[in-house]
Design a protein around this motif. Structure first.
Motif, PDB file in Angstrom:
ATOM      1  N   ARG B 193      20.658  55.404  -2.477  1.00 36.52           N
ATOM      2  CA  ARG B 193      21.580  54.295  -2.183  1.00 36.52           C
ATOM      3  C   ARG B 193      20.936  52.966  -2.558  1.00 36.52           C
ATOM      4  N   THR B 198      24.610  51.365  -4.645  1.00 31.53           N
ATOM      5  CA  THR B 198      25.999  51.820  -4.505  1.00 31.53           C
ATOM      6  C   THR B 198      26.104  52.684  -3.254  1.00 31.53           C
ATOM      7  N   GLU B 199      27.339  52.940  -2.821  1.00 32.00           N
ATOM      8  CA  GLU B 199      27.547  53.810  -1.666  1.00 32.00           C
ATOM      9  C   GLU B 199      28.218  55.098  -2.105  1.00 32.00           C
ATOM     10  N   VAL B 201      30.664  58.437  -1.544  1.00 31.95           N
ATOM     11  CA  VAL B 201      31.946  58.647  -0.880  1.00 31.95           C
ATOM     12  C   VAL B 201      32.302  60.118  -0.706  1.00 31.95           C
ATOM     13  N   GLU B 202      31.506  61.005  -1.297  1.00 28.60           N
ATOM     14  CA  GLU B 202      31.877  62.415  -1.247  1.00 28.60           C
ATOM     15  C   GLU B 202      30.611  63.261  -1.322  1.00 28.60           C
ATOM     16  N   ARG B 226      28.985  62.042  -4.880  1.00 26.46           N
ATOM     17  CA  ARG B 226      29.742  61.181  -5.789  1.00 26.46           C
ATOM     18  C   ARG B 226      29.802  59.781  -5.171  1.00 26.46           C
ATOM     19  N   SER B 227      29.540  58.761  -5.982  1.00 25.11           N
ATOM     20  CA  SER B 227      29.537  57.399  -5.466  1.00 25.11           C
ATOM     21  C   SER B 227      30.895  56.749  -5.673  1.00 25.11           C
ATOM     22  N   GLU B 228      31.080  55.629  -5.018  1.00 27.29           N
ATOM     23  CA  GLU B 228      32.326  54.891  -5.127  1.00 27.29           C
ATOM     24  C   GLU B 228      32.628  54.495  -6.575  1.00 27.29           C
ATOM     25  N   ASN B 229      31.589  54.326  -7.360  1.00 29.80           N
ATOM     26  CA  ASN B 229      31.823  53.953  -8.759  1.00 29.80           C
ATOM     27  C   ASN B 229      31.629  55.125  -9.730  1.00 29.80           C
ATOM     28  N   SER B 340      34.365  63.708   2.787  1.00 24.18           N
ATOM     29  CA  SER B 340      34.477  62.304   2.361  1.00 24.18           C
ATOM     30  C   SER B 340      33.791  61.400   3.363  1.00 24.18           C
TER      31      SER B 340
END
Lengths: 341, 341, 341, 341, 341, 341
Positions: B193, B198-199, B201-202, B226-229, B340
């Motif tokens: 992180r 990035t954060e 999300v999954e 998986r990240s937010e981006n 999630s």
């Protein structure tokens, strides 16, 4: 003894760099037919190997007198052409991934069985010395129980390999169906099954198509697998490893680790809990960078199986098992659930 | 200026090898109390550092006059002791994983906020030079878009580190709640992180407890994130890497790759698509093998934040975000679904 | 279970650096007696290991209640002390060379047989991992037919090793009978028999005593050997290799070569005619330079054979066969003829 | 000044790779005649070097107007052709081994002396920089007294070098008389005499012909030598070193060791008892693998001796002394006795 | 034979790390007196070496019965104490730079000559093996004509070496007179004269004092020199090389280059225009980092010269010639003109 | 957009290896004219690049329709031809050194300014990645204050580079005016100004012409420089570095050192006082040995400046500042005084 006759269907890079030169250097085979929808490609290979050029695969298969057929086409054509060849009594060597669905794969197997002919899938990584040696070490129990692994296959993408460059079918979902997972991931699905000598029962996956423009297939995938005997590990495939190809596998066991194709100097490094370390120089995996693999052992094995009526190391069932892992990965990415095999 | 006073709760390995010597070498702090349920352990550290020995953490916190409290206890005690300390007006430095549930973590944050005191989680890997340099390279855009990563932390298990050896609380679910994932995986959740900025999300995960006898916690986990981006990658943790510790992270981007703590000579290797390569020798990550990290930077940062009223780099919210990834991995393994965040 | 009792006869370097610490670290043995003609040496070891000190070997053997006797004396005493021990019902571990003549060796074997006790000769090189692995590779046929070899053992001389330095018995023919050949050459005679799994039938040799002052034994020898199956090779021993110890063996076969202890990094390097190369890191042979071998495996094996009534890997017959090669070398140097075995 | 004229008798590999190109690149010589019993070989070289082709060596020598004759024939022809050339007033450069018997060698020397012409034997290893530097170091006394040595020359056999491959005269006793000993061993006999600056007085040897099919000559030999001043050592020759050529020599002296052509990086490594070490990069010995030696210095030296009436470094007597060592080795293998020189 | 007696004047680092241990390990000398203005320093060394402690150098010299005097004082005291010692009939070993002016140096030489006693300046670099070997190579003509050189000596400053740390006399112009040039530069002035075997006739220099706080002497100097035979080169000295000591010299000649102390592995690398390269491992120059040079050879040479009435390698005249180069550099920096010697 | 037209004046090595191929590979330029006083040289390049050949530079400049002129002539022609070109309205790229006197340089600048056209000097080393990265590191303050440097450029001389070999104008004072200093030294004068971002104010120098026969220019120079902010260092140039080109620069600063082009593996090594070290692999400086620099970036930058009306990185003023250092060095050598700039 008269020679076997082969028809190579598709004259793209895999045919040019691997199938054709391997058949040409096998003394038991004559290349009688080459076929490509782009006529000049067919002509060029025909001239080079003294074969007949075709643009219609059915003619190439039925009219050339071929005993063997190599299927070197975009993924979506693997099944129909292989089935047609089998139905016409040919032994088939099909490129990977063998098909794009369970049904296709099952039909291919059934067709070859009905015909009483061989069906082999061109998973060349089983013939790589480090993979064979690792399989032997594990089978001998030298690592004890196996706990985990990571296996990956990534490079900068097929642009530099495919005869069509950035316009290749590799990037079109309609023809490729699967991207990096089908190009590279299925190799590692096959090889990790082979090396560990176990079958996988559960797959979870995340897939992205973010690295390539003008592409509608996956260009990277991260996957986790669980085997029937409780081994868990990661399998990743990527067309977004921009600096250097990575074709490595690492296996963690009770008595040590194996590092395959993970070191610039050694094909295989075995380290054991007794403090010993064995470095194997077994010849490098050939990479697209150095002209592609043209002595993979695949064709020689296929010819040997036909000549001596042996079961191919990667027959239809084996190819199908490896394919199923990839299909499960695609499904898991869609459903956001683990998929059982 | 008078010195800050600290009470160190728990006198196991993390206190002995890291918290106590780091406080001792910080000129702004006096160690006033040490506490362990095993009296002789408390006595031993008390003598070494000129502190008062306690066996009751409440007394240690309330009677010693401490300004700061370091929580160096088994995982299940992180939350109650931290909350008790906060409620008694202490700044708290808590070991990782900060808690064993969402509720605990939220309560810890709330307690410190109510008290108007600092709460920091001891994710020392953020202070490792290679991680900081990689974060800087990525933030500067030198890698372009990030596509993927793999990060792992594995070794042969806490037997050789814990003061209780093979009988350690690390192996008991009741006290540890999480095994390798909590001991090692949460470090990499935090550091990836931090490095990517990035954060996630999954999360999907597979976990096994096959490598250790007399243990009821996970000893290995393979996880995909998986990240937010849209960055996907693997995070793995293991107590079953029997030969050598692996604390590496590899990041794949548009303009090149970063290899962190993945080479015997270099802390960080950056390779770029323009053909250049930069090798950083930044000092090695300290490993359990070489006596553990005793100059991690964690304590100095914590003290600095208290003295100068700064926000800790890993405050409660940050520690909680990293914890949530691990909790989601546990959940995913149970539910066989992606979780999630 | 009560422990075995051992008497170590002779408190020079081989006892101090190998026999005594190896017995001390074996949980099945108590060192009950140590003996040296120099009383203070006996006293010193007695104190260190909690044993009784003797200056008379007969008393040490008969009065100490020992089950086992280690003979760590100058060569000319190996036979009489071993025979005395056997005749008194002791299991005997005798240093190499086991004796100084055929007769002595035969009498030692006979005495132990009559007593129904074990006789083992301390040829520790058989326990070195590279030698064991090479034996395995050859026995498996991985090298095909063996054609030739060279094996050597040389260093700067026993001055730096012997407790008596330059005044050591090693340099006096009356006590040592053989010089470098007996100190070092017999090791390689034994190990090449073991590794190749064959017996030698013909020996020619040239010997010199030119490198040492105040010595009347051989300080270097060059020897050629022919085996029953037509392998020819060189065996050399020297106290005149002034820079660095050389304990290497190279074996030439139909399918490749093995290099044992011939590389600074690898214990064993196997190169094959298929182009592959395997480098084994198996732990270095311990040298006099680094304090001598003190975990040779010899004592543990001896104790295991006594406890479990196994045949020692190097029993009297084996030790005698290796000795005969050295005796033949001495004879060949005298007669200027090949000597048949 | 008019150029010297040379006739090269025999157009096999040694002529093609060494004699002819070396004469061609020497500005003082014209190649006027080339001769081979296989006419097309003679023609091919004749065309390449603008010479006259012959199939009869007598014509080539007498009719070409040559001043110099290079004898590049199978061993059994060295003497008759050299003698014929000398008797016809030619300077002779003869390949090694100069002859196959004492009588032949003596007759060659006598014939050249009678003619007042030069006779040189093509022992090119004396011109290798590491051998020259080692000779200088020893002659300067930098090693002190010399104690021992090992020198070897082995590779996989002349199959890959000889123009006739596996059907070469090298494998037929009638033409070669000696196998590996004559092909390779005589080189090391010559070079060790040269480097040490001493003569050998005693030889023992064992010889085998086990590694080659369809061969009746020795393919490996292990030999021990004693010099007039008490240096003993091993000289080995082999066509059964299947992996990599070994052309190394190691010399052990009072003040240190020399390793010649024994390291992949350095031509010569000198280590001294004062702890110093000197690594010489002097250019590698050329091997058959890399096309053979074609700048050996032999021809230039021969031409220089003729032009300036100097004594060749390896004149008939020198060549004969080296030959005698090999002949003695053959005799020792037969008689199973040491042979005095 | 009775031993020589030595008085060591000054008990700072150079005495502690070099003079005292070197005298102590020389069997021909007794340390009878040690002297330091700081009494406890004198006491400490007196106890360690069984000498008498003095705080007055005149007493130490005259009352101790010393034959030899080592002057280990700040630069400004070198001349007066050396002269006093000579006038009192002592052989003098003086640290470098021998003096701080021409006059002082001349008076020192004159005083020793009048006394008929030895005067030696402690330029230890002449005893370094690489410097001696380079001098030999150049004197032998192996490099042909010498064209140019660069020689440097730099490190992070005497703070870490001097017994007074950052408060050392090294930083005070009144006591040191010269900074880095006197501490380090004069070494290279001496060694380059020695290695090249030539004298310098012209000096230009630029000097700065920018790197050290609380210092009024030069901390870096760049100097160019021209020799009587037209060799030009650079000599630099610095206390501002913050990462790693550099004590290298490179010499460029007609037939090749020499690199001295310029490679992490080799003391001297000689490369020649014929393509050869010779790497010498001769033992490293000892650095302040590794405890200073304590086996420099200086004291042994001095004692040998006294005992056997030999001329010291660096007598007063030699020391003076090296000093003059440094004095000229100081002058050039002031006058902004070249200074002729 | 129509392409720019360039006339290249002079068809020697710098034109052949650098200017012509760089213009040819720049898509915005057409080579319309090539000119050499030796007609066949002009013809040869004209044919290769499809240009018109001239032997008169004035015609080439005025009649070819060129927009750009590259001046690739002996030094004494740089100014007159550049001025002629500017006066005829051309943008000029002139080789270094830009002129042979202050007056010439000033006139060149004035002529281009009057014409409103670009003038650029071909100091390609500013485009080398290691120089750019070092400039960035220093400008960012990562080294803190800069104290000192050494920069050198030396090789075996222009004999192997110049189209005229040993008869080159490089060796004739009348045409070259300056030797190694003008050929090589001016590069380092320019690059050290660029890297340090400072200007030099004082120069001292010694120069020799001893290494080349048939030459009347300097073949080696040692120079010291002082900058406006007190940095001192050495700048050396040589045609007498007989083994290997040296193009290195080392910079010493408060927080560490930079080594540029000083290591066989790394273009730039940065070491810092915090113990870290960063090794940059940025591509090697191209050397004469490997065919000369033909992708220097110089021509692309010049073309870009013309197309987009940018100020060249090395405009006339910049080139002049670097030239002045070299002219000052010549003056200092004559006057034996420091020269102020």
């Amino acid at each position: 003894m008269s020679k076997l006759k082969v028809a190579v269907i598709g004259c793209g890079s895999i045919a040019i760099h691997r199938h054709l030169p391997e058949y040409a250097s096998n003394d038991s085979v004559d290349i009688v037919a080459v076929c490509d929808i782009v006529e000049e490609r067919a002509q060029k290979s025909a001239e080079k190997y003294g074969a007949q050029a075709y643009t219609d695969y059915k003619q190439a298969i039925t009219e050339s007198g071929a005993d063997l057929v190599s299927v070197c086409l975009p993924n979506y054509l693997h099944a129909p052409v292989s089935i047609f060849a089998a139905e016409n009594g040919k032994h088939v060597l099909c490129e990977k991934p063998m098909a794009t669905s369970d049904e296709e794969a099952q039909q291919m197997i059934a067709a070859s069985e009905r015909a009483g002919k061989k069906l082999m899938v061109a998973h060349n990584q089983r013939f790589v010395a480090s993979h064979q040696k690792a399989r032997e070490i594990i089978a001998n129990g030298e690592l004890g129980n196996i706990y985990s692994f990571r296996t990956t296959f990534g490079h900068g993408g097929p642009e530099g390999w495919s005869i069509d460059g950035a316009n290749s079918w590799f990037f079109r979902k309609k023809e490729a169906f699967i991207g990096a997972l089908g190009d590279l991931g299925v190799h590692k699905a096959d090889v990790i099954r082979y090396v560990l000598g176990t079958e996988f029962v559960e797959v979870a996956s995340m897939i992205e198509s973010s690295a390539k423009e003008n592409s509608d297939v996956d260009d990277q995938a991260v996957t986790i697998l669980r085997s029937e005997n409780g081994v868990i590990g990661t399998l990743t495939a990527s067309w977004a490893y921009k600096r250097g190809e990575d074709n490595s596998t690492v296996i963690y066991g009770e008595k040590g680790n194996l590092r395959l194709e993970d070191d610039p100097d050694y094909s295989l490094i075995a380290t054991f809990t007794d403090g010993s370390r064995v470095n194997y120089e077994l010849g490098k995996i050939q990479t697209n960078d150095n002209g592609g693999q043209n002595s993979s052992g695949v064709v020689d094995h296929f010819v040997d199986c036909v000549l001596n009526d042996k079961q191919p190391l990667i027959d239809g069932e084996e190819g199908y098992k490896s394919l199923k892992i990839i299909l499960a990965a695609l499904e898991s990415n869609e459903t956001k659930k683990n998929v059982s095999l």
